[in-house]
Design an enzyme around this catalytic site. Structure first.
Site, PDB file in Angstrom:
ATOM      1  N   CYS A   1      42.138  48.092  48.018  1.00 14.75           N
ATOM      2  CA  CYS A   1      42.252  48.129  47.104  1.00 14.75           C
ATOM      3  C   CYS A   1      41.873  49.517  46.162  1.00 14.75           C
ATOM      4  O   CYS A   1      42.596  49.539  45.270  1.00 14.75           O
ATOM      5  CB  CYS A   1      41.370  47.401  46.115  1.00 14.75           C
ATOM      6  SG  CYS A   1      41.486  45.929  46.536  1.00 14.75           S
TER       7      CYS A   1
ATOM      8  N   ASP B   1      47.330  41.719  48.171  1.00 15.84           N
ATOM      9  CA  ASP B   1      46.476  42.395  49.142  1.00 15.84           C
ATOM     10  C   ASP B   1      44.801  41.745  49.493  1.00 15.84           C
ATOM     11  O   ASP B   1      43.983  42.493  50.105  1.00 15.84           O
ATOM     12  CB  ASP B   1      46.817  44.115  48.198  1.00 15.84           C
ATOM     13  CG  ASP B   1      46.429  44.054  47.684  1.00 15.84           C
ATOM     14  OD1 ASP B   1      45.149  43.514  46.929  1.00 15.84           O
ATOM     15  OD2 ASP B   1      45.522  45.844  47.392  1.00 15.84           O
TER      16      ASP B   1
ATOM     17  N   GLU C   1      51.568  44.626  38.761  1.00 14.61           N
ATOM     18  CA  GLU C   1      49.911  44.540  39.210  1.00 14.61           C
ATOM     19  C   GLU C   1      50.307  45.858  39.898  1.00 14.61           C
ATOM     20  O   GLU C   1      49.299  46.291  41.109  1.00 14.61           O
ATOM     21  CB  GLU C   1      49.317  43.882  39.944  1.00 14.61           C
ATOM     22  CG  GLU C   1      48.884  42.754  38.658  1.00 14.61           C
ATOM     23  CD  GLU C   1      47.178  42.892  37.149  1.00 14.61           C
ATOM     24  OE1 GLU C   1      46.523  43.763  38.717  1.00 14.61           O
ATOM     25  OE2 GLU C   1      47.931  43.158  36.793  1.00 14.61           O
TER      26      GLU C   1
ATOM     27  N   HIS D   1      41.119  45.444  29.966  1.00 15.69           N
ATOM     28  CA  HIS D   1      39.979  46.460  30.732  1.00 15.69           C
ATOM     29  C   HIS D   1      41.517  48.308  31.663  1.00 15.69           C
ATOM     30  O   HIS D   1      41.106  48.734  31.680  1.00 15.69           O
ATOM     31  CB  HIS D   1      38.924  46.583  31.184  1.00 15.69           C
ATOM     32  CG  HIS D   1      39.129  45.641  32.293  1.00 15.69           C
ATOM     33  ND1 HIS D   1      40.042  44.291  32.638  1.00 15.69           N
ATOM     34  CD2 HIS D   1      38.830  45.935  34.258  1.00 15.69           C
ATOM     35  CE1 HIS D   1      38.858  44.229  34.019  1.00 15.69           C
ATOM     36  NE2 HIS D   1      39.088  44.858  34.657  1.00 15.69           N
TER      37      HIS D   1
ATOM     38  N   HIS E   1      45.703  39.290  43.850  1.00 15.82           N
ATOM     39  CA  HIS E   1      46.540  40.075  44.022  1.00 15.82           C
ATOM     40  C   HIS E   1      46.764  40.229  45.312  1.00 15.82           C
ATOM     41  O   HIS E   1      46.207  39.420  46.559  1.00 15.82           O
ATOM     42  CB  HIS E   1      46.265  41.309  44.454  1.00 15.82           C
ATOM     43  CG  HIS E   1      45.627  42.644  42.695  1.00 15.82           C
ATOM     44  ND1 HIS E   1      45.058  42.903  42.463  1.00 15.82           N
ATOM     45  CD2 HIS E   1      46.267  41.987  41.944  1.00 15.82           C
ATOM     46  CE1 HIS E   1      44.472  43.071  41.189  1.00 15.82           C
ATOM     47  NE2 HIS E   1      45.850  42.796  40.664  1.00 15.82           N
TER      48      HIS E   1
ATOM     49  N   ARG F   1      48.760  36.752  38.087  1.00 19.98           N
ATOM     50  CA  ARG F   1      48.701  38.435  37.207  1.00 19.98           C
ATOM     51  C   ARG F   1      50.019  39.033  37.259  1.00 19.98           C
ATOM     52  O   ARG F   1      50.548  40.012  36.853  1.00 19.98           O
ATOM     53  CB  ARG F   1      48.194  39.506  37.936  1.00 19.98           C
ATOM     54  CG  ARG F   1      46.625  38.661  37.634  1.00 19.98           C
ATOM     55  CD  ARG F   1      45.814  40.899  38.286  1.00 19.98           C
ATOM     56  NE  ARG F   1      44.255  39.858  38.056  1.00 19.98           N
ATOM     57  CZ  ARG F   1      43.560  40.831  38.157  1.00 19.98           C
ATOM     58  NH1 ARG F   1      43.425  42.202  37.956  1.00 19.98           N
ATOM     59  NH2 ARG F   1      42.291  40.534  38.247  1.00 19.98           N
TER      60      ARG F   1
ATOM     61  N   SER G   1      34.132  39.890  40.898  1.00 17.76           N
ATOM     62  CA  SER G   1      33.388  40.705  39.652  1.00 17.76           C
ATOM     63  C   SER G   1      32.583  39.377  38.100  1.00 17.76           C
ATOM     64  O   SER G   1      31.635  39.850  38.252  1.00 17.76           O
ATOM     65  CB  SER G   1      34.574  40.426  38.401  1.00 17.76           C
ATOM     66  OG  SER G   1      34.916  40.110  37.527  1.00 17.76           O
TER      67      SER G   1
ATOM     68  N   GLY H   1      39.186  35.391  37.851  1.00 16.84           N
ATOM     69  CA  GLY H   1      40.447  34.541  38.992  1.00 16.84           C
ATOM     70  C   GLY H   1      39.690  35.966  40.459  1.00 16.84           C
ATOM     71  O   GLY H   1      39.849  35.962  41.514  1.00 16.84           O
ATOM     72  N   ASN H   2      38.919  37.051  39.830  1.00 17.32           N
ATOM     73  CA  ASN H   2      38.450  37.850  40.435  1.00 17.32           C
ATOM     74  C   ASN H   2      37.021  37.327  40.943  1.00 17.32           C
ATOM     75  O   ASN H   2      35.777  37.428  39.795  1.00 17.32           O
ATOM     76  CB  ASN H   2      38.986  39.286  39.824  1.00 17.32           C
ATOM     77  CG  ASN H   2      38.081  39.742  41.138  1.00 17.32           C
ATOM     78  OD1 ASN H   2      36.838  39.676  41.819  1.00 17.32           O
ATOM     79  ND2 ASN H   2      37.632  41.572  41.162  1.00 17.32           N
TER      80      ASN H   2
HETATM   81  O1  SUG Z   1      41.961  44.483  39.068  1.00 16.68           O
HETATM   82  N1  SUG Z   1      38.665  44.251  39.571  1.00 16.68           N
HETATM   83  C1  SUG Z   1      39.627  44.616  39.646  1.00 16.68           C
HETATM   84  C2  SUG Z   1      39.244  44.946  40.956  1.00 16.68           C
HETATM   85  C3  SUG Z   1      40.821  45.336  41.664  1.00 16.68           C
HETATM   86  C4  SUG Z   1      41.051  45.149  43.066  1.00 16.68           C
HETATM   87  N2  SUG Z   1      42.583  46.057  43.511  1.00 16.68           N
HETATM   88  C5  SUG Z   1      43.222  45.186  44.599  1.00 16.68           C
HETATM   89  N3  SUG Z   1      42.847  43.514  45.342  1.00 16.68           N
HETATM   90  N4  SUG Z   1      44.033  45.892  44.809  1.00 16.68           N
HETATM   91  C6  SUG Z   1      40.369  43.445  39.288  1.00 16.68           C
HETATM   92  O2  SUG Z   1      40.459  42.541  39.188  1.00 16.68           O
HETATM   93  C7  SUG Z   1      36.159  44.274  37.969  1.00 16.68           C
HETATM   94  C8  SUG Z   1      35.922  44.673  36.729  1.00 16.68           C
HETATM   95  C9  SUG Z   1      34.741  44.457  35.629  1.00 16.68           C
HETATM   96  O3  SUG Z   1      34.313  42.959  36.220  1.00 16.68           O
HETATM   97  O4  SUG Z   1      33.562  45.310  35.664  1.00 16.68           O
HETATM   98  C10 SUG Z   1      37.448  45.165  38.284  1.00 16.68           C
HETATM   99  O5  SUG Z   1      38.381  44.852  37.239  1.00 16.68           O
END
Ligand code: SUG
Length: 447
Positions: free
Chosen positions: A371, A254, A176, A139, A252, A216, A30, A26-27
């Site tokens: 972030c 933000d 979150e 994690h 998120h 989330r 990443s 979803g990110n």
């Molecule tokens: O939770 N990335 C974090 C990024 C968080 C960003 N924070 C805000 N938007 N406030 C997350 O998705 C990636 C770690 C990895 O894939 O190795 C990670 O956890």
């Protein structure tokens, strides 16, 4: 009586195990950078440079230290046994993804560390903290116990600071932290409106939800935090995030909206019911007129907003009035966003200037300027009661730079995460760091 207050930003210092493990479905960043070789040293130096730039401009800037990684107690809880080296080797054999999860430096994104309500908003006139349980990803779910200890150590005086435990660790109460919470006010020291944004509601299954990626944050979690902090209906607004945005990679709020003072900067696709959100804020904002800075899909598409992290900028009060916007350099690499920023400043609105920072290492994991920081509004007395060792000064910057250069590797690949030397190096570095900052024994390996 109203007390003057300032916004202090506490940035997460990137840890020695910063790596790309594709842990956050979803990110998009990443996922795209899975298994890429990382540079933890560069990542930490980029973050320190951002902190120094803001401190140099007169902003109150602090840091939150990295967590101990790989986290042996988490591996132990999952049944891995033996010496530390044996545990790491067994986890690598049996589940590289679990090893990577316990080795992530994700605590660096301190916008997810906690939700914070300033004393101007709370009935007992203390600053309230609730660490985020981060249940959506394994994690991240292991962060809250150490985050809680750090916050208690930094904001120790109970006459000024109240600490709540994280919400129960269950997806129905997924929280979150400040990444889904922003505040609007006439002045930092005056009561404000706290905007809580949720992606789903655990006990209202009929709400429209995202189809592709997980939401989330739940409404129930946001409401619980508001209750813990003693916020009344007059002070809190709950808004559902647009599921379309979540499915486009807005994991998120933000990543798609940010507020400061009376300005709300957001994309037209940020909220499910934009009109209601604005009306709810307007009816609660006392002594100030909401300034809604709305970016249309035509100006910047949702895809460009996610790729550039335009909305993950920091909006900071400008000493000469108006605001300064700190954007990641990716905003200048995407034409629509760069043109939008030029227009924004030329328009003579609240944004007086745009500053660019290089956070490439963090951005590759989906973490922009906003972030990386936890906002804490503090009066002068509260500021004086905050642990001084974590506040950024020229001296601390020099010291931290030397510390990073002495302890961090310039290259890390997923195979290195099982290296027992990496664990030793990290513990050694963090032990020294807690001494430098005057933090006490917050890490499991120190207890
Ligand atoms: O939770 N990335 C974090 C990024 C968080 C960003 N924070 C805000 N938007 N406030 C997350 O998705 C990636 C770690 C990895 O894939 O190795 C990670 O956890």
């Amino acid at each position: 009586m109203t007390k003057r207050a300032v916004e202090a930003n506490f940035d997460g210092l990137v840890g020695p195990t910063h790596n790309y493990a594709g842990l956050s479905r979803g990110n998009l960043a990443s996922g795209h950078n899975l298994h890429r070789v990382s540079n933890p040293r560069e990542a930490a130096l980029e973050g320190l440079w951002k902190m120094k730039c803001l401190a140099d401009r007169g902003y109150v800037q602090g840091l939150l230290p990295p967590h101990e990684r790989p986290h042996i107690p988490s591996l132990h809880a999952l049944g891995f046994r033996g010496s530390d080296s044996e545990i790491l080797a067994a986890a690598r054999r049996s589940s590289p993804a679990i090893l990577a999860a316990t080795a992530s430096a994700s605590a660096m994104w301190t916008a997810n560390a906690a939700t914070v309500s300033p004393s101007a908003d709370t009935p007992d006139r203390r600053v309230h903290f609730t660490p985020a349980n981060l249940t959506a990803k394994f994690h991240r779910s292991i962060e809250s116990p150490v985050t809680a200890r750090m916050l208690k150590s930094i904001f120790a005086d109970e006459s000024f600071f109240a600490h709540h435990p994280a919400l129960p660790s269950i997806s129905q109460l997924g929280d979150e932290g400040a990444a889904n919470h922003t505040r609007l006010c006439a002045e930092y020291g005056l009561p404000g409106v706290e905007l809580f944004v949720y992606g789903t509601a655990a006990f209202a299954p009929d709400l429209p939800g995202p189809k592709r990626f997980p939401a989330r944050q739940t409404l129930e979690a946001s409401q619980a935090v508001a209750r813990l902090h003693g916020l009344s209906d007059r002070q809190a607004v709950f808004a559902q995030q647009n599921p379309v945005a979540i499915d486009a990679g807005v994991f998120h709020n933000d990543v798609i909206a940010v507020a400061n003072g009376r300005v709300l900067f957001y994309h037209e696709q940020a909220f499910l019911d934009e009109g209601r959100v604005l009306a709810d804020i307007r009816s609660r904002l006392r002594g100030a007129e909401l300034e809604a800075l709305r970016v249309s899909e035509r100006e910047v598409s949702l895809a460009d907003a996610v790729a550039s992290y335009l909305f993950n900028s920091q909006l900071l009060d400008h000493p000469d009035g108006g605001m300064m916007m700190l954007v990641p350099q990716e905003c200048r690499e995407i034409d629509s966003v760069s043109a939008y920023l030029d227009k924004l400043v030329a328009d003579a609105g609240p944004i007086k200037g745009v500053e660019v920072c290089d956070l490439t290492q963090s951005m590759r994991n989906g973490g922009g300027p906003a972030c990386l920081r936890l906002r804490v509004i503090l009066t002068a007395e509260e500021q004086a009661a905050t642990l001084p060792g974590v506040m950024m000064t020229d001296e601390l910057y020099e010291r931290m730079t030397i510390w990073v250069e002495g302890h961090y590797r310039p290259e890390l690949s997923p195979a290195d995460l099982a290296d027992p030397m990496l664990l030793d190096e990290s513990r050694h570095a963090l032990d020294e760091l807690s001494g430098i900052l005057g933090l006490g024994s917050v890490y499991d390996f120190q207890r």
